[in-house]
Design a protein around this motif. Structure first.
Motif, PDB file in Angstrom:
ATOM      1  N   HIS A  22      22.856  33.183   8.458  1.00  0.00           N
ATOM      2  CA  HIS A  22      24.236  32.888   8.850  1.00  0.00           C
ATOM      3  C   HIS A  22      25.060  34.171   8.915  1.00  0.00           C
ATOM      4  O   HIS A  22      25.869  34.358   9.832  1.00  0.00           O
ATOM      5  CB  HIS A  22      24.842  31.911   7.850  1.00  0.00           C
ATOM      6  N   ASN A  23      24.854  35.065   7.958  1.00  0.00           N
ATOM      7  CA  ASN A  23      25.561  36.353   7.978  1.00  0.00           C
ATOM      8  C   ASN A  23      25.206  37.154   9.228  1.00  0.00           C
ATOM      9  O   ASN A  23      26.093  37.692   9.916  1.00  0.00           O
ATOM     10  CB  ASN A  23      25.209  37.169   6.733  1.00  0.00           C
ATOM     11  N   ILE A  24      23.908  37.239   9.517  1.00  0.00           N
ATOM     12  CA  ILE A  24      23.459  38.024  10.673  1.00  0.00           C
ATOM     13  C   ILE A  24      23.982  37.416  11.977  1.00  0.00           C
ATOM     14  O   ILE A  24      24.395  38.132  12.892  1.00  0.00           O
ATOM     15  CB  ILE A  24      21.917  38.109  10.686  1.00  0.00           C
ATOM     16  N   ALA A  25      23.996  36.077  12.051  1.00  0.00           N
ATOM     17  CA  ALA A  25      24.474  35.410  13.270  1.00  0.00           C
ATOM     18  C   ALA A  25      25.951  35.682  13.528  1.00  0.00           C
ATOM     19  O   ALA A  25      26.402  35.621  14.681  1.00  0.00           O
ATOM     20  CB  ALA A  25      24.234  33.903  13.163  1.00  0.00           C
ATOM     21  N   ASN A  26      26.710  35.991  12.465  1.00  0.00           N
ATOM     22  CA  ASN A  26      28.157  36.198  12.613  1.00  0.00           C
ATOM     23  C   ASN A  26      28.567  37.664  12.484  1.00  0.00           C
ATOM     24  O   ASN A  26      29.726  37.957  12.172  1.00  0.00           O
ATOM     25  CB  ASN A  26      28.905  35.365  11.566  1.00  0.00           C
ATOM     26  N   VAL A  27      27.636  38.567  12.747  1.00  0.00           N
ATOM     27  CA  VAL A  27      27.949  39.987  12.620  1.00  0.00           C
ATOM     28  C   VAL A  27      29.014  40.415  13.633  1.00  0.00           C
ATOM     29  O   VAL A  27      29.712  41.408  13.431  1.00  0.00           O
ATOM     30  CB  VAL A  27      26.658  40.823  12.774  1.00  0.00           C
ATOM     31  N   GLU A  28      29.178  39.671  14.740  1.00  0.00           N
ATOM     32  CA  GLU A  28      30.181  40.005  15.753  1.00  0.00           C
ATOM     33  C   GLU A  28      31.369  39.046  15.728  1.00  0.00           C
ATOM     34  O   GLU A  28      32.188  39.049  16.657  1.00  0.00           O
ATOM     35  CB  GLU A  28      29.541  39.979  17.146  1.00  0.00           C
ATOM     36  N   THR A  29      31.489  38.222  14.686  1.00  0.00           N
ATOM     37  CA  THR A  29      32.590  37.262  14.595  1.00  0.00           C
ATOM     38  C   THR A  29      33.783  37.907  13.903  1.00  0.00           C
ATOM     39  O   THR A  29      33.688  38.346  12.754  1.00  0.00           O
ATOM     40  CB  THR A  29      32.150  36.010  13.799  1.00  0.00           C
ATOM     41  N   TYR A  30      34.920  37.966  14.585  1.00  0.00           N
ATOM     42  CA  TYR A  30      36.117  38.584  14.010  1.00  0.00           C
ATOM     43  C   TYR A  30      36.591  37.794  12.788  1.00  0.00           C
ATOM     44  O   TYR A  30      36.638  36.564  12.809  1.00  0.00           O
ATOM     45  CB  TYR A  30      37.240  38.655  15.038  1.00  0.00           C
ATOM     46  N   GLY A  31      36.917  38.519  11.723  1.00  0.00           N
ATOM     47  CA  GLY A  31      37.449  37.898  10.525  1.00  0.00           C
ATOM     48  C   GLY A  31      36.417  37.225   9.644  1.00  0.00           C
ATOM     49  O   GLY A  31      36.773  36.628   8.616  1.00  0.00           O
ATOM     50  N   PHE A  32      35.124  37.307  10.005  1.00  0.00           N
ATOM     51  CA  PHE A  32      34.085  36.648   9.213  1.00  0.00           C
ATOM     52  C   PHE A  32      33.836  37.414   7.928  1.00  0.00           C
ATOM     53  O   PHE A  32      33.890  38.647   7.896  1.00  0.00           O
ATOM     54  CB  PHE A  32      32.787  36.555  10.015  1.00  0.00           C
ATOM     55  N   LYS A  33      33.537  36.686   6.840  1.00  0.00           N
ATOM     56  CA  LYS A  33      33.248  37.299   5.551  1.00  0.00           C
ATOM     57  C   LYS A  33      31.824  36.951   5.111  1.00  0.00           C
ATOM     58  O   LYS A  33      31.423  35.797   5.140  1.00  0.00           O
ATOM     59  CB  LYS A  33      34.253  36.827   4.495  1.00  0.00           C
TER      60      LYS A  33
END
Length: 270
Positions: A22-33
């Motif tokens: 899940h972390n890797i999938a959201n590496v380009e998501t703005y504001g993701f923690k």
């Protein structure tokens, strides 16, 4: 016993792999923690058990903890792209449900009615101000830019200052402050409930939101024309991925070994 002990290890490794993915999938998501998995051992004994002979029976997932460290700031040049240079969350209210959400993703836009909102139509909350930008109420309201000013001139531009003032410019050259962006903080931000789209809701673990102005107290100032990227470190996640895979393989091997031992015992009896 060894089957169930190793099975708990397999399940834990699977959870860890899911969190890392899940972390890797959201590496380009703005504001993701980024999130990480914490485990705890399971030990069962009684008052009559010898503590020197107490045997563990596996492990369980204790918590999936979010890391709210600041992500890299990327310049975009868009007036309504806003990053928080420090602590705090933007406060938004869903136009559909009225639910209050909190986010670090400051990618906003304006609709035909002048409301400033994110991509899911959650309206940015601001403190009401007078014409000089002084806060007149500590109760946040939805940010709305009047399409014309008192003189009848049409709206032409919007800017956001470091202190949170949202300025509307008009065709006659006048500039009016329509509000000051309200930021929220929490006693325990790791207790916030994730609801997707880089949004969180308060919970009993996080405590209620404490509202304040950008640049005041613990709240960071604002950076207009910028966005906060995900705080996921891809190199760190790949190392964690390899470790989780090794843990999964080791527990699978333990189950295979227990199966072989069991088969050997059966063969001895026959």
């Amino acid at each position: 016993m060894s089957f169930y002990t190793s099975l708990s290890g397999l399940k834990n490794a699977q959870v860890d792999l899911g969190v890392i993915s899940h972390n890797i999938a959201n590496v380009e998501t703005y504001g993701f923690k980024q999130s990480s998995t914490q485990f705890s051992d399971i030990v069962v004994g009684s008052a009559f058990s010898n503590p020197k002979l107490t045997q563990g029976i596996g492990a369980s997932v204790e918590a999936i903890v979010q890391n709210f460290k600041l992500g890299p700031i990327e310049q975009t040049g868009a007036a309504l792209d806003v990053a928080i240079a420090g602590d705090g969350f933007f406060s938004t209210v869903s136009a559909a449900s009225g639910n209050t959400l909190y986010t670090r993703n400051g990618s906003f836009q304006m609709d035909a009615n002048g409301f400033i909102h994110d991509g899911s139509d959650n309206r940015l909350q601001v403190f009401p101000t007078d014409t000089a930008g002084n806060v007149t109420s500590t109760t946040p309201v939805s940010a709305q830019v009047p399409q014309t000013n008192g003189a009848g001139s049409e709206f032409v531009s919007v800017t956001v200052e470091e202190n949170g003032n949202v300025n509307a410019g008009y065709a006659d050259g006048s500039v009016e402050v329509i509000g000051k962006i309200a930021l929220a903080s929490f006693t325990t931000p790791t207790g916030l409930k994730q609801v997707g789209s880089s949004n969180w809701q308060s919970s009993g673990l996080s405590g209620p939101a404490n509202m304040g102005e950008p640049g005041a107290g613990l709240f960071g100032g604002l950076r207009s024309g910028s966005l906060e990227r995900s705080n996921v470190d891809i190199a760190e996640e790949l190392v964690s991925l390899i470790t989780a895979q090794r843990n999964f393989q080791a527990n699978a091997k333990a189950i295979d070994t227990a199966t072989q031992i069991g088969q050997t015992v059966i063969n001895l009896r026959t």
